[in-house]
Design a protein around this motif. Structure first.
Motif, PDB file in Angstrom:
ATOM      1  N   ARG A 130       0.836  -1.206   0.000  1.00 16.87           N
ATOM      2  CA  ARG A 130       0.000   0.000   0.000  1.00 16.87           C
ATOM      3  C   ARG A 130       0.864   1.247   0.000  1.00 16.87           C
ATOM      4  O   ARG A 130       0.595   2.208  -0.713  1.00 16.87           O
ATOM      5  N   ALA A 133       2.713   1.403  -3.587  1.00 16.54           N
ATOM      6  CA  ALA A 133       1.790   1.746  -4.667  1.00 16.54           C
ATOM      7  C   ALA A 133       1.286   3.174  -4.506  1.00 16.54           C
ATOM      8  O   ALA A 133       1.132   3.910  -5.488  1.00 16.54           O
ATOM      9  N   GLY A 134       1.041   3.587  -3.260  1.00 20.91           N
ATOM     10  CA  GLY A 134       0.616   4.957  -3.008  1.00 20.91           C
ATOM     11  C   GLY A 134       1.687   5.959  -3.391  1.00 20.91           C
ATOM     12  O   GLY A 134       1.392   7.022  -3.966  1.00 20.91           O
ATOM     13  N   ILE A 137       1.785   6.296  -7.296  1.00 21.55           N
ATOM     14  CA  ILE A 137       0.667   7.036  -7.874  1.00 21.55           C
ATOM     15  C   ILE A 137       0.733   8.504  -7.477  1.00 21.55           C
ATOM     16  O   ILE A 137       0.321   9.383  -8.245  1.00 21.55           O
ATOM     17  N   PHE A 155      -3.557   6.227  -0.979  1.00 18.18           N
ATOM     18  CA  PHE A 155      -3.965   4.862  -1.293  1.00 18.18           C
ATOM     19  C   PHE A 155      -5.318   4.556  -0.667  1.00 18.18           C
ATOM     20  O   PHE A 155      -6.194   3.954  -1.309  1.00 18.18           O
ATOM     21  N   THR A 229      -3.423   1.773  -8.445  1.00 19.36           N
ATOM     22  CA  THR A 229      -2.955   1.401  -7.118  1.00 19.36           C
ATOM     23  C   THR A 229      -3.376  -0.021  -6.754  1.00 19.36           C
ATOM     24  O   THR A 229      -2.558  -0.821  -6.314  1.00 19.36           O
ATOM     25  N   ALA A 233      -0.904  -3.307  -5.745  1.00 23.03           N
ATOM     26  CA  ALA A 233      -0.909  -3.540  -4.301  1.00 23.03           C
ATOM     27  C   ALA A 233      -1.548  -4.876  -3.939  1.00 23.03           C
ATOM     28  O   ALA A 233      -1.122  -5.539  -2.997  1.00 23.03           O
TER      29      ALA A 233
END
Length: 377
Positions: A130, A133-134, A137, A155, A229, A233
């Motif tokens: 998380r 991926a956050g 992005i 996220f 995301t 994730a």
């Protein structure tokens, strides 16, 4: 495969058994009140490549996302406008550019993750993904470097919007639309500020240089935020769990990733609206009919997890779409997955314990705790 089945049952306790039952009824099944269900990869690819099956008609993704994102965000477009916007966006996602972006964003988090595993710590891989991926992005939409708290917050915002959708959803309620708009308006404001700054080292600045309007850039940022995301994730913990459960040696990483994607199916269901009389397999359809491509059934028809099995042409990356609607963000997702998986698989990981997530669209783990057996392999 029992853990994967548990993930689906936790996420969709009623819809998943129905989905698997429909797989046993044939390659194409008309279900009253639901639509024409496709369980066969070759038929699915034919539908995705046929302009008579659209994303902007009744029962299509447009019904879900147009009220939130507007009418021009690739997720709900067709025809010349869709192709024109896609041509503008494609240069932003070359393999070289996204690999450099991911390496820059994830270098620190991956070094930290590797060090924790080296020290013998037990790590919640879901939480780590998380965060990463956050962070990616955040960079894509124009935030630059952000704190861990900000990456987690972004996220969570995306997760909240995506979780409004279930496998049975036809459209969002007025309340859900209002919540989603508040989240995505904040994302749009961040993206527009980066767009107006015009820094071509950023994705938004490159959008401006490619000739996208501010409105197109805002819409694209919202679409990338929603789709960019969850896929990564949710996938990486499931990849690690599959390798652990099957005690699979990793040879070619890309082959392992593709096979794990087949099994996990990042997009378990795709919707299309029929715009002109046609046939789906041997089943006649007419304008207004809804076609449900059960990508999960199409993929799982090829058996359990086995990286030595080659994917036939009709199946290849079907979970990312096909033809003019093949996912434009695929190179970014693959770059993230490769970067994280390469570090994780340099350790002899074992799954310590796990918990399935409930109330989510894409089946996933709520927690997957892993540790290294003995340093690096």
């Amino acid at each position: 495969m029992r853990h994967e089945t548990r993930l689906y049952l936790a996420a969709h306790p009623f819809a998943y058994p129905l989905m698997r039952l429909l797989a046993r009824l044939g390659p194409v099944v008309r279900v009253p009140g639901l639509g024409v269900v496709v369980n066969d990869a070759a038929v699915a690819r034919a539908v995705l490549m046929d302009e008579r099956f659209r994303k902007d008609g009744p029962g299509s993704p447009g019904d879900l996302w147009t009220p939130v994102l507007g009418p021009s965000v690739l997720l709900n477009m067709e025809g010349p406008g869709h192709l024109a916007l896609r041509r503008k966006l494609m240069p932003l996602f070359t393999a070289g550019y996204v690999s450099a972006l991911v390496d820059d964003v994830l270098r620190g988090p991956l070094d930290d993750l590797s060090a924790r595993l080296e020290r013998g710590e037990t790590v919640d891989l879901v939480d780590a993904m998380r965060l990463m991926a956050g962070a990616v992005i955040c960079r894509v939409i124009g935030l630059g470097e952000v704190s861990e708290a900000r990456a987690r917050e972004l996220f969570a915002d995306g997760e909240r919007v995506v979780s409004m959708v279930s496998l049975r959803s036809r459209r969002l309620s007025d309340r859900q639309v209002a919540v989603a708009r508040r989240v995505l308006d904040r994302i749009g404001d961040i993206a527009q500020a980066a767009y107006e700054a015009g820094d071509e080292s950023t994705v938004m600045g490159r959008m401006r240089a490619q000739g996208l309007s501010a409105a197109e850039a805002r819409g694209a940022a919202g679409a990338f935020f929603l789709t960019g995301t969850e896929t990564v994730a949710t996938f990486v913990p499931r990849l690690v769990a599959l390798l652990h459960d099957h005690r699979t040696p990793v040879g070619d990483l890309d082959t392992v990733i593709e096979e794990a994607m087949r099994v996990t199916t990042p997009t378990p269901l795709m919707l299309r609206s029929v715009a002109a009389p046609a046939r789906v397999g041997g089943t006649p359809v007419r304008p207004g009919d809804r076609v449900l491509i059960v990508t999960h059934n199409c993929a799982r028809a090829y058996g359990p997890f086995d990286p030595s099995r080659a994917h036939p042409p009709e199946l290849r990356r079907l979970w990312f779409g096909a033809g003019p609607h093949f996912c434009i963000g695929y190179p970014l997702a693959l770059a993230e997955i490769r970067a994280v998986a390469s570090v994780l698989l340099s350790h002899r990981l074992r799954v310590v314990r796990r918990r399935a997530a409930r109330g989510v669209l894409i089946p996933t783990y709520e927690h997957l705790w892993v540790s290294s057996r003995a340093g690096t392999a």
